[in-house]
Enzyme design. Structure first.
Site: not given
Length: 293
Positions: A87, A98, A157, A165, A190, A278
């Protein structure tokens, strides 16, 4: 929500870089390879490309789902049968991408496909006016169709400048309602699929922290920790990024004082396996643009 061209370009640049680095880093996950070497080499790729890490590279083994990274002097190696989640978060001037993928060193192909397919199903449902609960429904339905459970207490998020977040929260299970998706929103979806209980708990080991308050401290080791944390502008950092000795003492003191927030490693039940996929996306008028694909 309004996004100007400069911000849009930064998000797209971060996404393209994250895509390249994730693929190269995941390629280092091989039987017998060392975790610490893999993590440090991948993190170095980001800085060599002229960007910065949004958080320490997360590399989670088997039943672990998130918040694991190499320890200082880590001697763990990848072994046959492992299921490894990689990740990666990077940012360009605070604008974050992300993205994550799962590397299968065993016979877990169906589980890996469950999280991948769930991610694609959720992305296909994204458009302005849709409630985030519908994305959770798409994720849960797809994972269960593959014969596994979604991890209910982990979510996607929102992403904002220097904020990993932000709103909205993207559930991994079906729910009614939720935030209404708007054009210009940026968020990461994700899905996690598991052979275990479908919920993760906290381990005792912590490698990742985030500064949440600014107060003075007299402890020399704590001051060194804050020197490492301050340039992060509230983004997470790793224990191994802090130089010198007695780092644990400084970290513990700052957590007790409410200056640092710890991120314990999260895992499902022992003996289970968790997969993750993700992407980061920008919501457009007619759907979305996936920046990390």
């Amino acid at each position: 929500m309004i996004m100007d061209d400069e911000v849009y370009d930064a998000y797209r640049e971060a996404g393209a870089l994250a895509r390249r680095v994730l693929r190269r880093g995941a390629g280092l996950v091989k039987e017998g390879a060392g975790l610490l070497d893999m993590v440090e080499e991948t993190e170095t790729m980001v800085t060599e490309e002229g960007a910065l890490l949004a958080f320490p590279l997360n590399v989670s083994f088997n039943e672990a789902a998130a918040h694991d990274t190499a320890m200082p002097g880590d001697e763990r190696t990848f072994a046959r049968g492992d299921l490894i989640k990689v990740d990666l978060g990077i940012h360009v001037d605070g604008y974050i991408a992300d993205t994550a993928m799962t590397v299968d060193l065993g016979d877990h192909g169906a589980l890996v496909e469950a999280s991948r397919a769930a991610l694609e199903a959720a992305i296909a449902a994204v458009r302005p006016g849709v409630a985030t609960g519908e994305l959770g429904t798409a994720i849960q339905t797809t994972i269960e169709e593959h014969g596994y459970r979604p991890v209910a207490n982990l979510t996607g998020h929102g992403l904002d400048r220097y904020n990993l977040h932000a709103k909205p929260t993207i559930p991994n299970v079906a729910m009614t309602g939720g935030a209404v998706i708007e054009e210009g929103m940026v968020f990461a979806i994700e899905p996690f699929a598991t052979t275990g209980s479908g919920r993760v708990g906290e381990a005792t080991r912590v490698e990742i922290y985030r500064q949440v308050a600014a107060r003075p401290t007299r402890l020399p080791s704590a001051k060194r920790v804050l020197e490492a944390a301050r340039p992060r502008r509230g983004l997470p950092f790793s224990r191994r990024w802090v130089p010198g000795d007695k780092v644990e003492i400084g970290l513990s003191a700052l957590v007790r004082a409410g200056i640092l927030h710890p991120f314990p490693m999260l895992h499902d039940v022992p003996g289970s396996f968790v997969s993750q996929a993700e992407h980061t996306l920008i919501v457009t008028e007619g759907g979305c643009e996936v920046t990390t694909r």
